[in-house]
Design a protein around this motif. Structure first.
Motif, short mmCIF file in Angstrom:
data_model
loop_
_atom_site.label_atom_id
_atom_site.label_comp_id
_atom_site.label_asym_id
_atom_site.label_seq_id
_atom_site.Cartn_x
_atom_site.Cartn_y
_atom_site.Cartn_z
N GLY A 1 56.52 -35.20 -22.51
CA GLY A 1 55.99 -36.31 -21.71
C GLY A 1 54.52 -36.53 -21.95
N TYR A 2 53.79 -35.45 -22.15
CA TYR A 2 52.34 -35.54 -22.39
C TYR A 2 52.06 -36.24 -23.71
N MET B 1 45.60 -42.86 -10.01
CA MET B 1 46.97 -43.32 -9.83
C MET B 1 47.67 -43.47 -11.18
N ILE B 2 49.01 -43.31 -11.22
CA ILE B 2 49.76 -43.49 -12.44
C ILE B 2 49.86 -44.97 -12.73
N GLU B 3 49.35 -45.39 -13.90
CA GLU B 3 49.37 -46.79 -14.26
C GLU B 3 50.74 -47.17 -14.81
N GLN B 4 51.63 -47.55 -13.91
CA GLN B 4 52.97 -47.91 -14.30
C GLN B 4 53.52 -48.80 -13.20
N GLY C 1 45.30 -37.81 -16.93
CA GLY C 1 44.17 -37.12 -16.32
C GLY C 1 44.30 -36.90 -14.83
N GLU C 2 45.48 -37.22 -14.26
CA GLU C 2 45.66 -37.05 -12.83
C GLU C 2 45.80 -35.58 -12.46
N ILE C 3 46.43 -34.80 -13.32
CA ILE C 3 46.53 -33.36 -13.14
C ILE C 3 46.30 -32.72 -14.51
N SER C 4 46.02 -31.42 -14.53
CA SER C 4 45.81 -30.77 -15.81
C SER C 4 47.15 -30.34 -16.40
N LEU C 5 47.22 -30.29 -17.71
CA LEU C 5 48.45 -29.89 -18.38
C LEU C 5 48.83 -28.47 -17.98
N TRP C 6 47.86 -27.59 -17.97
CA TRP C 6 48.11 -26.19 -17.62
C TRP C 6 48.63 -26.08 -16.18
N ALA C 7 48.03 -26.83 -15.26
CA ALA C 7 48.47 -26.79 -13.87
C ALA C 7 49.90 -27.30 -13.73
#
Length: 210
Positions: free
Chosen positions: A165-166, A1-4, A55-61
């Protein structure tokens, strides 16, 4: 989950899509942004980059899926332009005050000369990035070329904002602030251009009447 802290509005909507669908959710959000410009890619893309940094999704994806979403949304607008066609555009122009059919003809000539560049660079300009697909459809730009230049331009735009953003991490939302300034600059330029056009056309009408 996004920690926000539970984001709301567009950020909450995009976050929900990414939490549910992963990277394809980011692509869906961007596709919708193309069709509904009030959904700002300047917010969605950095958020996708932040999600990748967690780490929820890959940068490339994130880059691949958002670019696919850009293309999907652009193809819908291209189809809308193709359905409208030249004849309907001329008929619509004839009903708009201060606009002449000759204006449409000049626009077509300009797009015929610069259409590929307009599609490529237009994908990197706020506001314009959505609507540039419509004249491409009206002019029936070869679909393969339209898809290629849309993909290339979208990939550049999406990569820049996703990487921002990354790299910014928790401060990803600051990207939207700076991008918002760019959007206001573009809107101001549009207003000035419209004002210049209206003023010139009114002068032309007055000169005819004298």
């Amino acid at each position: 989950m996004i920690e926000q802290n539970e984001p709301g509005g567009v950020a909450g909507f995009a976050t929900g899509l990414m939490e549910t669908l992963g990277a394809p959710g980011a692509g869906l959000a961007v596709a919708l942004e193309n069709l509904f410009p009030p959904l700002p890619s300047e917010l969605i893309l950095p958020l996708a980059g932040f999600t990748a940094s967690q780490g929820e999704i890959s940068l490339w994806a994130a880059i691949v899926w958002t670019t696919a979403g850009s293309l999907a949304g652009a193809l819908v607008l291209y189809a809308l332009g193709a359905l409208l066609g030249r004849d309907r555009m001329r008929a619509m122009a004839a009903r708009v005050p201060l606009v002449e059919v000759a204006d449409v003809d000049r626009s077509e000539e300009w797009f015929g000369r610069h259409g590929y560049k307009a599609v490529f660079f237009g994908r990197m300009v706020p506001v314009v990035r959505s609507f540039v697909s419509i004249p491409a459809g009206v002019e029936r730009m070869p679909l393969a070329a339209f898809a290629l230049f849309t993909t290339l331009g979208s990939a550049v735009w999406n990569t820049v904002f996703i990487l921002a953003g990354y790299l910014l991490g928790e401060n990803w939302h600051t990207v939207e602030t700076y991008a918002g300034w760019l959007q206001w600059v573009v809107l101001a330029a549009v207003v000035v251009a419209v004002g210049w056009f209206v003023t010139g056309r009114l002068r032309k009408i007055r000169s005819r009447d004298t």
